[in-house]
Design a protein around this motif. Structure first.
Motif, mmCIF file in Angstrom:
data_model
loop_
_atom_site.group_PDB
_atom_site.id
_atom_site.type_symbol
_atom_site.label_atom_id
_atom_site.label_comp_id
_atom_site.label_asym_id
_atom_site.label_seq_id
_atom_site.Cartn_x
_atom_site.Cartn_y
_atom_site.Cartn_z
ATOM 1 N N ARG A 33 0.820 -1.213 0.000
ATOM 2 C CA ARG A 33 0.000 0.000 0.000
ATOM 3 C C ARG A 33 0.856 1.267 0.000
ATOM 4 N N TYR A 34 1.965 1.236 0.774
ATOM 5 C CA TYR A 34 2.761 2.451 0.946
ATOM 6 C C TYR A 34 4.081 2.439 0.181
ATOM 7 N N GLY A 35 4.350 1.361 -0.536
ATOM 8 C CA GLY A 35 5.499 1.369 -1.430
ATOM 9 C C GLY A 35 6.836 0.993 -0.842
ATOM 10 N N PHE A 36 6.867 0.051 0.106
ATOM 11 C CA PHE A 36 8.158 -0.440 0.604
ATOM 12 C C PHE A 36 8.171 -1.972 0.551
ATOM 13 N N ASP A 37 9.376 -2.525 0.423
ATOM 14 C CA ASP A 37 9.555 -3.977 0.414
ATOM 15 C C ASP A 37 9.595 -4.509 1.841
ATOM 16 N N VAL A 38 9.252 -5.782 2.004
ATOM 17 C CA VAL A 38 9.372 -6.449 3.304
ATOM 18 C C VAL A 38 10.307 -7.640 3.136
ATOM 19 N N VAL A 39 11.379 -7.657 3.939
ATOM 20 C CA VAL A 39 12.377 -8.723 3.903
ATOM 21 C C VAL A 39 12.203 -9.568 5.158
ATOM 22 N N GLY A 40 11.839 -10.828 5.007
ATOM 23 C CA GLY A 40 11.628 -11.712 6.145
ATOM 24 C C GLY A 40 12.912 -12.371 6.598
ATOM 25 N N ILE A 41 13.103 -12.446 7.916
ATOM 26 C CA ILE A 41 14.282 -13.082 8.500
ATOM 27 C C ILE A 41 13.842 -14.347 9.216
ATOM 28 N N ASP A 42 14.466 -15.468 8.885
ATOM 29 C CA ASP A 42 14.152 -16.726 9.559
ATOM 30 C C ASP A 42 14.795 -16.768 10.935
ATOM 31 N N ASP A 43 14.229 -17.602 11.829
ATOM 32 C CA ASP A 43 14.813 -17.800 13.153
ATOM 33 C C ASP A 43 16.235 -18.323 13.015
ATOM 34 N N VAL A 44 17.095 -17.901 13.943
ATOM 35 C CA VAL A 44 18.476 -18.373 13.938
ATOM 36 C C VAL A 44 18.801 -19.014 15.278
ATOM 37 N N GLY A 45 19.706 -19.980 15.246
ATOM 38 C CA GLY A 45 20.091 -20.702 16.449
ATOM 39 C C GLY A 45 20.572 -22.082 16.055
ATOM 40 N N HIS A 46 20.963 -22.853 17.037
ATOM 41 C CA HIS A 46 21.427 -24.208 16.761
ATOM 42 C C HIS A 46 20.347 -25.200 17.190
ATOM 43 N N ASP A 47 20.461 -25.754 18.391
ATOM 44 C CA ASP A 47 19.447 -26.699 18.860
ATOM 45 C C ASP A 47 18.146 -25.996 19.207
ATOM 46 N N ARG A 48 18.214 -24.708 19.455
ATOM 47 C CA ARG A 48 17.054 -23.937 19.877
ATOM 48 C C ARG A 48 17.191 -22.520 19.346
ATOM 49 N N ARG A 49 16.080 -21.885 19.070
ATOM 50 C CA ARG A 49 16.087 -20.503 18.581
ATOM 51 C C ARG A 49 16.693 -19.584 19.633
ATOM 52 N N TRP A 50 17.666 -18.760 19.216
ATOM 53 C CA TRP A 50 18.230 -17.776 20.141
ATOM 54 C C TRP A 50 17.148 -16.782 20.519
ATOM 55 N N SER A 51 16.957 -16.568 21.798
ATOM 56 C CA SER A 51 15.871 -15.696 22.249
ATOM 57 C C SER A 51 16.176 -15.113 23.624
ATOM 58 N N SER A 52 15.497 -13.999 23.932
ATOM 59 C CA SER A 52 15.617 -13.389 25.257
ATOM 60 C C SER A 52 15.063 -14.319 26.330
ATOM 61 N N THR A 53 14.022 -15.088 25.994
ATOM 62 C CA THR A 53 13.442 -16.035 26.953
ATOM 63 C C THR A 53 14.469 -17.076 27.377
ATOM 64 N N TRP A 54 15.215 -17.604 26.418
ATOM 65 C CA TRP A 54 16.241 -18.601 26.720
ATOM 66 C C TRP A 54 17.306 -18.006 27.647
ATOM 67 N N ILE A 55 17.704 -16.774 27.389
ATOM 68 C CA ILE A 55 18.723 -16.117 28.216
ATOM 69 C C ILE A 55 18.211 -15.943 29.643
ATOM 70 N N ARG A 56 16.963 -15.499 29.786
ATOM 71 C CA ARG A 56 16.395 -15.319 31.129
ATOM 72 C C ARG A 56 16.362 -16.646 31.890
ATOM 73 N N GLU A 57 15.958 -17.703 31.215
ATOM 74 C CA GLU A 57 15.926 -19.018 31.850
ATOM 75 C C GLU A 57 17.319 -19.410 32.344
ATOM 76 N N ALA A 58 18.324 -19.191 31.495
ATOM 77 C CA ALA A 58 19.690 -19.552 31.869
ATOM 78 C C ALA A 58 20.179 -18.731 33.056
ATOM 79 N N LEU A 59 19.931 -17.436 33.045
ATOM 80 C CA LEU A 59 20.393 -16.576 34.129
ATOM 81 C C LEU A 59 19.701 -16.909 35.444
ATOM 82 N N HIS A 60 18.414 -17.182 35.391
ATOM 83 C CA HIS A 60 17.686 -17.531 36.608
ATOM 84 C C HIS A 60 18.175 -18.857 37.189
#
Length: 319
Positions: free
Chosen positions: A145-172
């Motif tokens: 509608r507004y004239g810009f492209d959208v570039v999708g990024i796939d999840d990245v990680g090894h055995d599990r998706r790198w995420s803030s949730t994973w970091i919080r779990e590890a720190l706790h």
């Protein structure tokens, strides 16, 4: 990197831009991949690369009772995002009033009119706009509608998706090694060095105590090998204690760093009080336990320092 702390701070006529959106709490390896893609897209299109983030975190506004703590404070988030090489960061003050903006209002007002986006780089799980009703397909439709492209990024990680949730779990859990793997660097806290009860000094292990207002998630109670980075940027190897120190009664939870092999034990020659410092956690040595008397505690502390010295010598060599 330019840092705009409000929508109105974006210069008139700015653009074109390649834009991404996110909270970027921790600026972990998943975020770093998105930011790198953003920079590459910007360079390829001859446009500025711009990230949009929010302060405070939306969950702290919508659910303050959750007591959510951020992995990194805003100072570190800005610094880490700047290290990715992008051109600008727009930090939006997140309020309930701002949260009422529909997905289209948010895109039109900020991404299109303010930043003149020619492309938006986002993950397929993106949510935005009032009630989080906007998603990846919404952005694609708005791009048409507004004239810009959208570039999708796939999840990245090894055995599990790198995420803030994973970091919080590890720190706790006190697993700062796993947190560092996801972050791509040791977890850090930042704060002012304040006066404590001076028990460490009395025992022969003077410590730099972080203010309770320090930023960054406090890992699980225990003793850690890590680094203290002073205001001048000097990195000091440290044994870090997190907890209430159960050997003593009535001690509140605190983070205190004992600098190993410091050049001089006198406060006059090594005064960190009042400085803003960073504490980095490399490896957990042991949980926090109560000892049967001060002598047993001192013996254990000497052992902690010896182990921390060995770990940090190897860590410095690998850096």
């Amino acid at each position: 990197m330019q840092h705009w702390t409000g929508i109105d701070a974006v210069p008139a006529g700015f653009g074109p831009a390649v834009v991404t959106i996110g909270n970027f709490d921790g600026v972990h390896r998943g975020h770093q991949a998105v930011l790198q893609q953003l920079v590459d897209e910007g360079r390829g299109r001859g446009a500025s690369s711009v990230a949009i983030t929010f302060d405070p975190h939306p969950r702290q506004v919508h659910a303050p009772e959750s007591g959510m703590h951020l992995i990194t404070g805003l100072t570190d988030r800005v610094q880490l995002i700047a290290e990715s090489g992008l051109d600008a960061l727009l930090t939006i003050n997140y309020t309930l009033d701002f949260a009422r903006s529909t997905a289209e209002e948010f895109v039109r007002r900020i991404i299109v009119e303010k930043l003149k986006a020619c492309a938006v780089v986002i993950g397929h799980d993106v949510r935005f706009g009032a009630g989080n009703h906007g998603d990846f397909e919404t952005m694609v439709e708005l791009g048409r509608r507004y004239g810009f492209d959208v570039v999708g990024i796939d999840d990245v990680g090894h055995d599990r998706r790198w995420s803030s949730t994973w970091i919080r779990e590890a720190l706790h859990a006190g697993d700062v090694s796993t947190a560092a793997e996801v972050l791509g660097r040791p977890h850090r806290m930042r704060g002012e060095v304040v006066h404590g009860a001076a028990r460490g000094r009395e025992l022969g292990f003077p410590t730099a105590n972080l203010s309770p207002e320090s930023t960054g998630i406090i890992p699980a109670d225990g003793v850690y090998a890590g680094w203290l980075v002073d205001a001048a940027g000097t990195r000091w190897p440290s044994a870090i204690s997190v907890g209430t120190n159960p050997t003593f009664v009535g001690v509140s939870r605190q983070v205190e760093s004992h600098v190993i092999d410091r050049p001089d034990e006198s406060v006059e020659d090594f005064d960190l009080y009042g400085q803003q410092v960073v504490v980095e956690f490399v490896e957990r040595l042991r949980p926090m336990v109560a000892y049967n008397g001060v002598e047993s505690l001192i013996t254990q502390m000497n052992d902690d320092v010896a182990k921390a010295r060995t770990i940090l010598t190897a860590d410095a060599s690998a850096a």
